[in-house]
Scaffold this motif. Structure first.
Motif, PDB file in Angstrom:
ATOM      1  N   VAL A  74      13.303 -12.637  -2.513  1.00  0.00           N
ATOM      2  CA  VAL A  74      12.957 -11.748  -1.393  1.00  0.00           C
ATOM      3  C   VAL A  74      12.465 -10.418  -1.967  1.00  0.00           C
ATOM      4  O   VAL A  74      13.217  -9.725  -2.663  1.00  0.00           O
ATOM      5  N   PRO A  75      11.203 -10.044  -1.716  1.00  0.00           N
ATOM      6  CA  PRO A  75      10.691  -8.766  -2.227  1.00  0.00           C
ATOM      7  C   PRO A  75      11.297  -7.597  -1.460  1.00  0.00           C
ATOM      8  O   PRO A  75      11.526  -7.699  -0.253  1.00  0.00           O
ATOM      9  N   GLU A  76      11.547  -6.496  -2.157  1.00  0.00           N
ATOM     10  CA  GLU A  76      12.114  -5.299  -1.518  1.00  0.00           C
ATOM     11  C   GLU A  76      11.082  -4.618  -0.622  1.00  0.00           C
ATOM     12  O   GLU A  76       9.876  -4.751  -0.842  1.00  0.00           O
ATOM     13  N   ALA A  77      11.566  -3.826   0.330  1.00  0.00           N
ATOM     14  CA  ALA A  77      10.668  -3.011   1.153  1.00  0.00           C
ATOM     15  C   ALA A  77       9.835  -2.124   0.233  1.00  0.00           C
ATOM     16  O   ALA A  77      10.351  -1.584  -0.758  1.00  0.00           O
ATOM     17  N   GLY A  78       8.553  -1.976   0.536  1.00  0.00           N
ATOM     18  CA  GLY A  78       7.657  -1.167  -0.272  1.00  0.00           C
ATOM     19  C   GLY A  78       6.873  -1.963  -1.303  1.00  0.00           C
ATOM     20  O   GLY A  78       5.894  -1.474  -1.858  1.00  0.00           O
ATOM     21  N   THR A  79       7.298  -3.202  -1.562  1.00  0.00           N
ATOM     22  CA  THR A  79       6.607  -4.043  -2.546  1.00  0.00           C
ATOM     23  C   THR A  79       5.243  -4.489  -2.002  1.00  0.00           C
ATOM     24  O   THR A  79       5.122  -4.827  -0.831  1.00  0.00           O
ATOM     25  N   THR A  80       4.230  -4.446  -2.875  1.00  0.00           N
ATOM     26  CA  THR A  80       2.936  -5.024  -2.497  1.00  0.00           C
ATOM     27  C   THR A  80       2.964  -6.510  -2.829  1.00  0.00           C
ATOM     28  O   THR A  80       3.301  -6.895  -3.952  1.00  0.00           O
TER      29      THR A  80
END
Ligand code: ZN
Length: 244
Positions: A78-84
């Motif tokens: 799961v990518p963190e918030a803010g990740t492109t």
């Protein structure tokens, strides 16, 4: 609000970049600032595909509207918030839905014109589709006639146009019985319109092909009665590349 990149006419784009707006580790799921993934709705299943970023990757296994947000359900990291992230659609599945959804519009219009029956419900899948018509009581000859009329339109290779139109213009142009505009909230204006040549226009947020040539030959495979006045028709499309 997630920007839906496939609207009004971006269906053939298969990859995109976006930023993670919200991440839910427990879901696991993410909300993006923009997306090409179609969310389940209107009788069309969600797109599948992948999200990838610098140090991770996940499968997108479901896409749903949830409390006004478009939520991508993940299988993987799961990518963190803010990740492109980069999104890639499972194109075979998406294109199949595009073909079947456009074919559904063709059959709905044919049946409205020939039998005066409206589309009461519909569901497309990657390998078949079904439509419920009302009022309807089709016999075998009717099914063959519907198939023939639909194929007559398909071989004409009519263009399919997708664009935003004002609600009032669409109210004037949508054929009587083709769709119930009252079911769409008044606040939605303009509406996304899908028209096939000059034979059909209706408001629709689904994904569609650009030309009927992409559908291939249509075959009505089943009819079942779903009540006193409702008949369900199922159909398949034969791959245009292999049809003979
Ligand atoms: Zn539609």
């Amino acid at each position: 609000m997630t920007e839906e990149l496939y609207l009004p006419a971006g269906e053939y784009q298969r990859t995109f970049d976006a930023e993670v707006v919200a991440a839910d580790e427990a879901g696991p799921s993410v909300v993006l600032d923009r997306t090409l993934f179609y969310k389940e709705g209107g009788g069309q299943p969600p797109d599948h595909g992948t999200l990838s970023w610098d140090d991770g990757e996940a499968r997108v296994v479901d896409v749903r509207k949830d409390h006004g947000e478009i939520r991508h359900e993940l299988d993987g990291d799961v990518p963190e918030a803010g990740t492109t992230v980069r999104g890639d659609l499972d194109w075979e599945r998406r294109h199949a839905h595009m073909r079947y959804h456009t074919a559904q519009h063709v059959v709905s219009k044919v049946v409205l014109d020939e039998y005066g029956a409206s589309t009461a419900g519909n569901q497309v899948y990657p390998d078949h589709a079904r439509i419920d018509f009302e009022p309807a009581d089709f016999d075998e000859a009717d099914l063959r006639a519907i198939e023939e009329h639909a194929n007559d339109l398909i071989v004409r290779d009519l263009p399919v146009r997708k664009e935003n139109r004002s609600r009032s213009a669409l109210e004037d142009e949508t054929p009587e019985g083709r769709t119930n505009l009252d079911l769409i909230p008044e606040s939605v204006d303009p509406l996304r319109a899908v028209s096939i040549g000059d034979i059909d226009v209706c408001p629709c947020g689904g994904t569609h092909v650009d030309s009927l040539a992409e559908l291939g030959e249509l075959e009505v495979t089943d009819r079942t009665s779903k009540g006193a006045n409702v008949d369900r028709i199922e159909f398949v499309l034969h791959d245009p590349a292999t049809a003979d």
